[in-house]
Motif scaffolding. Structure first.
Motif, PDB file in Angstrom:
ATOM      1  N   THR A   4       2.570   4.582  -0.454  1.00 41.57           N
ATOM      2  CA  THR A   4       2.171   5.812  -1.139  1.00 41.57           C
ATOM      3  C   THR A   4       2.670   6.989  -0.318  1.00 41.57           C
ATOM      4  O   THR A   4       3.085   6.813   0.825  1.00 41.57           O
ATOM      5  CB  THR A   4       0.633   5.873  -1.316  1.00 41.57           C
ATOM      6  OG1 THR A   4       0.300   6.982  -2.146  1.00 41.57           O
ATOM      7  CG2 THR A   4      -0.104   5.984   0.015  1.00 41.57           C
ATOM      8  N   ARG A  59       3.574  12.023  -4.561  1.00 44.74           N
ATOM      9  CA  ARG A  59       4.473  10.999  -5.109  1.00 44.74           C
ATOM     10  C   ARG A  59       4.597  11.224  -6.622  1.00 44.74           C
ATOM     11  O   ARG A  59       3.607  11.496  -7.290  1.00 44.74           O
ATOM     12  CB  ARG A  59       3.856   9.631  -4.844  1.00 44.74           C
ATOM     13  CG  ARG A  59       4.707   8.483  -5.294  1.00 44.74           C
ATOM     14  CD  ARG A  59       3.982   7.173  -5.016  1.00 44.74           C
ATOM     15  NE  ARG A  59       4.882   6.046  -5.123  1.00 44.74           N
ATOM     16  CZ  ARG A  59       4.502   4.787  -4.986  1.00 44.74           C
ATOM     17  NH1 ARG A  59       3.239   4.496  -4.716  1.00 44.74           N
ATOM     18  NH2 ARG A  59       5.366   3.802  -5.102  1.00 44.74           N
ATOM     19  N   ASP A 102     -10.159   1.861  -3.904  1.00 44.88           N
ATOM     20  CA  ASP A 102      -9.141   0.829  -3.699  1.00 44.88           C
ATOM     21  C   ASP A 102      -9.876  -0.464  -3.371  1.00 44.88           C
ATOM     22  O   ASP A 102     -10.988  -0.443  -2.838  1.00 44.88           O
ATOM     23  CB  ASP A 102      -8.193   1.204  -2.550  1.00 44.88           C
ATOM     24  CG  ASP A 102      -6.887   0.417  -2.597  1.00 44.88           C
ATOM     25  OD1 ASP A 102      -5.869   0.982  -3.045  1.00 44.88           O
ATOM     26  OD2 ASP A 102      -6.890  -0.772  -2.208  1.00 44.88           O
ATOM     27  N   GLY A 112      -7.049   2.806  -7.223  1.00 50.17           N
ATOM     28  CA  GLY A 112      -5.947   2.197  -6.456  1.00 50.17           C
ATOM     29  C   GLY A 112      -5.281   3.286  -5.632  1.00 50.17           C
ATOM     30  O   GLY A 112      -4.090   3.535  -5.720  1.00 50.17           O
ATOM     31  N   ASN A 149       0.828  -1.207   0.000  1.00 49.59           N
ATOM     32  CA  ASN A 149       0.000   0.000   0.000  1.00 49.59           C
ATOM     33  C   ASN A 149       0.863   1.258   0.000  1.00 49.59           C
ATOM     34  O   ASN A 149       0.378   2.356   0.259  1.00 49.59           O
ATOM     35  CB  ASN A 149      -0.929   0.016   1.230  1.00 49.59           C
ATOM     36  CG  ASN A 149      -1.843  -1.175   1.269  1.00 49.59           C
ATOM     37  OD1 ASN A 149      -1.850  -1.938   2.231  1.00 49.59           O
ATOM     38  ND2 ASN A 149      -2.617  -1.358   0.224  1.00 49.59           N
ATOM     39  N   GLU A 185      -2.690  10.157  -2.573  1.00 56.38           N
ATOM     40  CA  GLU A 185      -2.763  10.552  -3.989  1.00 56.38           C
ATOM     41  C   GLU A 185      -3.985  11.449  -4.259  1.00 56.38           C
ATOM     42  O   GLU A 185      -3.819  12.564  -4.768  1.00 56.38           O
ATOM     43  CB  GLU A 185      -2.791   9.304  -4.875  1.00 56.38           C
ATOM     44  CG  GLU A 185      -2.917   9.593  -6.360  1.00 56.38           C
ATOM     45  CD  GLU A 185      -2.855   8.301  -7.169  1.00 56.38           C
ATOM     46  OE1 GLU A 185      -1.744   7.780  -7.380  1.00 56.38           O
ATOM     47  OE2 GLU A 185      -3.923   7.808  -7.582  1.00 56.38           O
ATOM     48  N   ARG A 220      -1.858   4.600 -10.601  1.00 55.26           N
ATOM     49  CA  ARG A 220      -0.396   4.555 -10.485  1.00 55.26           C
ATOM     50  C   ARG A 220       0.029   3.457  -9.515  1.00 55.26           C
ATOM     51  O   ARG A 220      -0.488   3.343  -8.409  1.00 55.26           O
ATOM     52  CB  ARG A 220       0.110   5.921  -9.999  1.00 55.26           C
ATOM     53  CG  ARG A 220      -0.370   7.070 -10.920  1.00 55.26           C
ATOM     54  CD  ARG A 220       0.286   8.386 -10.590  1.00 55.26           C
ATOM     55  NE  ARG A 220       0.188   8.724  -9.189  1.00 55.26           N
ATOM     56  CZ  ARG A 220       0.933   9.645  -8.590  1.00 55.26           C
ATOM     57  NH1 ARG A 220       1.853  10.298  -9.288  1.00 55.26           N
ATOM     58  NH2 ARG A 220       0.765   9.911  -7.323  1.00 55.26           N
ATOM     59  N   ASN A 221       0.989   2.673  -9.975  1.00 51.11           N
ATOM     60  CA  ASN A 221       1.596   1.644  -9.124  1.00 51.11           C
ATOM     61  C   ASN A 221       0.580   0.620  -8.632  1.00 51.11           C
ATOM     62  O   ASN A 221       0.639   0.147  -7.505  1.00 51.11           O
ATOM     63  CB  ASN A 221       2.326   2.309  -7.948  1.00 51.11           C
ATOM     64  CG  ASN A 221       3.273   3.402  -8.444  1.00 51.11           C
ATOM     65  OD1 ASN A 221       4.173   3.125  -9.215  1.00 51.11           O
ATOM     66  ND2 ASN A 221       3.030   4.644  -8.040  1.00 51.11           N
ATOM     67  N   ASN A 260     -12.859  -3.229  -6.801  1.00 51.38           N
ATOM     68  CA  ASN A 260     -11.870  -4.138  -7.390  1.00 51.38           C
ATOM     69  C   ASN A 260     -11.783  -3.848  -8.885  1.00 51.38           C
ATOM     70  O   ASN A 260     -12.765  -4.015  -9.608  1.00 51.38           O
ATOM     71  CB  ASN A 260     -12.299  -5.590  -7.143  1.00 51.38           C
ATOM     72  CG  ASN A 260     -11.276  -6.591  -7.655  1.00 51.38           C
ATOM     73  OD1 ASN A 260     -10.325  -6.236  -8.348  1.00 51.38           O
ATOM     74  ND2 ASN A 260     -11.476  -7.853  -7.309  1.00 51.38           N
ATOM     75  N   LEU A 261     -10.619  -3.426  -9.341  1.00 54.68           N
ATOM     76  CA  LEU A 261     -10.468  -3.002 -10.737  1.00 54.68           C
ATOM     77  C   LEU A 261     -10.628  -4.140 -11.728  1.00 54.68           C
ATOM     78  O   LEU A 261     -10.783  -3.886 -12.918  1.00 54.68           O
ATOM     79  CB  LEU A 261      -9.093  -2.350 -10.941  1.00 54.68           C
ATOM     80  CG  LEU A 261      -8.951  -0.943 -10.373  1.00 54.68           C
ATOM     81  CD1 LEU A 261      -7.502  -0.488 -10.440  1.00 54.68           C
ATOM     82  CD2 LEU A 261      -9.841   0.030 -11.128  1.00 54.68           C
TER      83      LEU A 261
HETATM   84  C1  LIG Z   1       1.333   0.768  -4.170  1.00 52.37           C
HETATM   85  S1  LIG Z   1      -0.304   1.284  -3.866  1.00 52.37           S
HETATM   86  C2  LIG Z   1      -0.402   2.707  -4.945  1.00 52.37           C
HETATM   87  C3  LIG Z   1      -1.085   3.902  -4.305  1.00 52.37           C
HETATM   88  C4  LIG Z   1      -1.079   5.175  -5.168  1.00 52.37           C
HETATM   89  N1  LIG Z   1      -1.774   4.960  -6.404  1.00 52.37           N
HETATM   90  C5  LIG Z   1       0.339   5.632  -5.417  1.00 52.37           C
HETATM   91  O1  LIG Z   1       0.855   5.443  -6.509  1.00 52.37           O
HETATM   92  O2  LIG Z   1       0.951   6.182  -4.488  1.00 52.37           O
HETATM   93  C6  LIG Z   1      -1.236   0.054  -4.779  1.00 52.37           C
HETATM   94  C7  LIG Z   1      -2.698  -0.046  -4.366  1.00 52.37           C
HETATM   95  O3  LIG Z   1      -3.386  -0.824  -5.354  1.00 52.37           O
HETATM   96  C8  LIG Z   1      -4.406  -1.520  -4.683  1.00 52.37           C
HETATM   97  N2  LIG Z   1      -4.868  -2.648  -5.520  1.00 52.37           N
HETATM   98  C9  LIG Z   1      -4.219  -3.816  -5.781  1.00 52.37           C
HETATM   99  N3  LIG Z   1      -4.984  -4.611  -6.542  1.00 52.37           N
HETATM  100  C10 LIG Z   1      -6.130  -3.917  -6.796  1.00 52.37           C
HETATM  101  C11 LIG Z   1      -7.318  -4.210  -7.524  1.00 52.37           C
HETATM  102  N4  LIG Z   1      -7.500  -5.391  -8.139  1.00 52.37           N
HETATM  103  N5  LIG Z   1      -8.304  -3.273  -7.556  1.00 52.37           N
HETATM  104  C12 LIG Z   1      -8.134  -2.087  -6.916  1.00 52.37           C
HETATM  105  N6  LIG Z   1      -7.047  -1.756  -6.205  1.00 52.37           N
HETATM  106  C13 LIG Z   1      -6.050  -2.667  -6.143  1.00 52.37           C
HETATM  107  C14 LIG Z   1      -3.751  -1.977  -3.395  1.00 52.37           C
HETATM  108  O4  LIG Z   1      -4.720  -2.290  -2.401  1.00 52.37           O
HETATM  109  C15 LIG Z   1      -2.889  -0.752  -3.043  1.00 52.37           C
HETATM  110  O5  LIG Z   1      -3.546   0.108  -2.129  1.00 52.37           O
END
Ligand SMILES: C[S@@+](CC[C@H](N)C(=O)[O-])C[C@H]1O[C@@H](n2cnc3c(N)ncnc32)[C@H](O)[C@@H]1O
Length: 299
Positions: A90, A94, A158, A126, A88, A132, A231-232, A214-215
């Motif tokens: 972030t 960022r 998310d 996400g 998670n 963000e 992002r990410n 859930n994406l």
């Molecule tokens: C590394 S964080 C990125 C946060 C922000 N976007 C950034 O770049 O700072 C990744 C996020 O993606 C979410 N995530 C992972 N799989 C996902 C899915 N299938 N649908 C929605 N969110 C998801 C995770 O729960 C996590 O909070």
């Protein structure tokens, strides 16, 4: 067969063998439920992350965990399973170049539209614990302090309900807020009181609406969104799942909308043809590339 070197020791001093069959079952579930790509190279990571769940749940071995994942307790365990396998991480602003792009190029025409009564929607897909979307909200209010009076909203989603709860609480530790420029801190944060930390200013927070989503499941809303930040997030997905996510974004992104990805991500696959680069991991639809309409409730 137990893979060599993959053994963690429980507090009771016992190892957890991870068989090929257990790993395959875990990888299948992670893919089907969340689009996560757990190739064989991720085996050590999967092992160490999930061994903690086995300990926390007091399970005998990975086979017992796989049985739990395939049974009725899956509903309770799915969030912990996902959290164990993803990060998670972030922070505010960022990848600062994206906020420069927002400030100098993407937001000014959208603010003009909002000021003249138009509708503007931005999606942080996400969003983790909210830094963000709150950074987007701060950037907006820096450009247009009265933006809250117009029809401009940021949707932030998310898959993980725990990070969404933290984001909604809008309360951040001192060490996350102190690195921000003093004038931004003064305008967008308030001391949180007895608990310590800082709370996002209510007018800044009011621009953001959070939700769990859930994406890899069909989107529950239509668009159009003027900007999508994702992002990410797709770094965890396999190529097929990524393509599905891009295609889904294509159905809800406005005709001249922008898509912003993370530093290690690139827009690839069939959807890429409809976009042009407008910066580092930032894309805009090609003029004339229309969104395919999608039915649904507008956020
Ligand atoms: C590394 S964080 C990125 C946060 C922000 N976007 C950034 O770049 O700072 C990744 C996020 O993606 C979410 N995530 C992972 N799989 C996902 C899915 N299938 N649908 C929605 N969110 C998801 C995770 O729960 C996590 O909070």
């Amino acid at each position: 067969m137990t893979a060599p070197g993959l053994a963690a020791t429980s507090p009771a001093g016992r190892d957890y063998p991870l068989t090929d069959a257990d790993f395959a079952a875990i990888a299948r579930l992670a893919r089907d439920a969340f689009g996560l790509a757990l190739a064989d190279g991720k085996r050590t990571l999967v092992y160490s992350r999930l061994a903690r769940r086995l300990r926390a749940l007091g399970l005998e071995d990975f086979s017992a965990y796989v049985a739990l994942l395939n049974g009725p307790d899956w509903v309770q365990e799915r969030t912990a399973f996902l959290s164990a396998l993803t990060t998670n991480t972030t922070h505010f602003f960022r990848e600062a170049h994206h906020f420069d792009l927002l400030r100098t190029r993407l937001l000014p025409p959208l603010i003009d539209r909002a000021r003249t009564g138009g509708r503007v929607r931005i999606w942080s897909a996400g969003c983790s614990t909210g830094q963000e979307p709150y950074s987007i909200a701060m950037t907006l209010r820096e450009l247009c302090p009265e933006i809250g009076r117009h029809d401009l909203r940021i949707l932030a989603t998310d898959i993980d309900p725990r990070v969404i709860a933290t984001a909604r609480a809008a309360n951040f530790p001192v060490d996350e807020v102190m690195p921000l420029p003093a004038e931004l801190r003064d305008r967008h944060f308030r001391p949180a009181g007895a608990g310590g930390g800082y709370r996002i200013d209510p007018d800044t927070a009011a621009l953001v609406t959070f939700g769990v989503l859930n994406l890899i499941e069909p989107l529950p809303f239509g668009g159009p969104f003027d900007i999508i930040f994702c992002r990410n997030v797709v770094i965890y997905f396999d190529a097929e799942t990524r393509d599905q996510v891009w295609a889904a974004f294509g159905t809800v992104l406005a005709a001249e909308g922008a898509l912003i990805l993370g530093h290690s991500e690139r827009l690839t696959g069939p959807a890429a043809a409809g976009f042009q680069s407008i910066g580092v991991t930032a894309y805009a639809r090609h003029p004339g590339s229309e969104p395919s309409p999608k039915q649904g409730t507008m956020p």
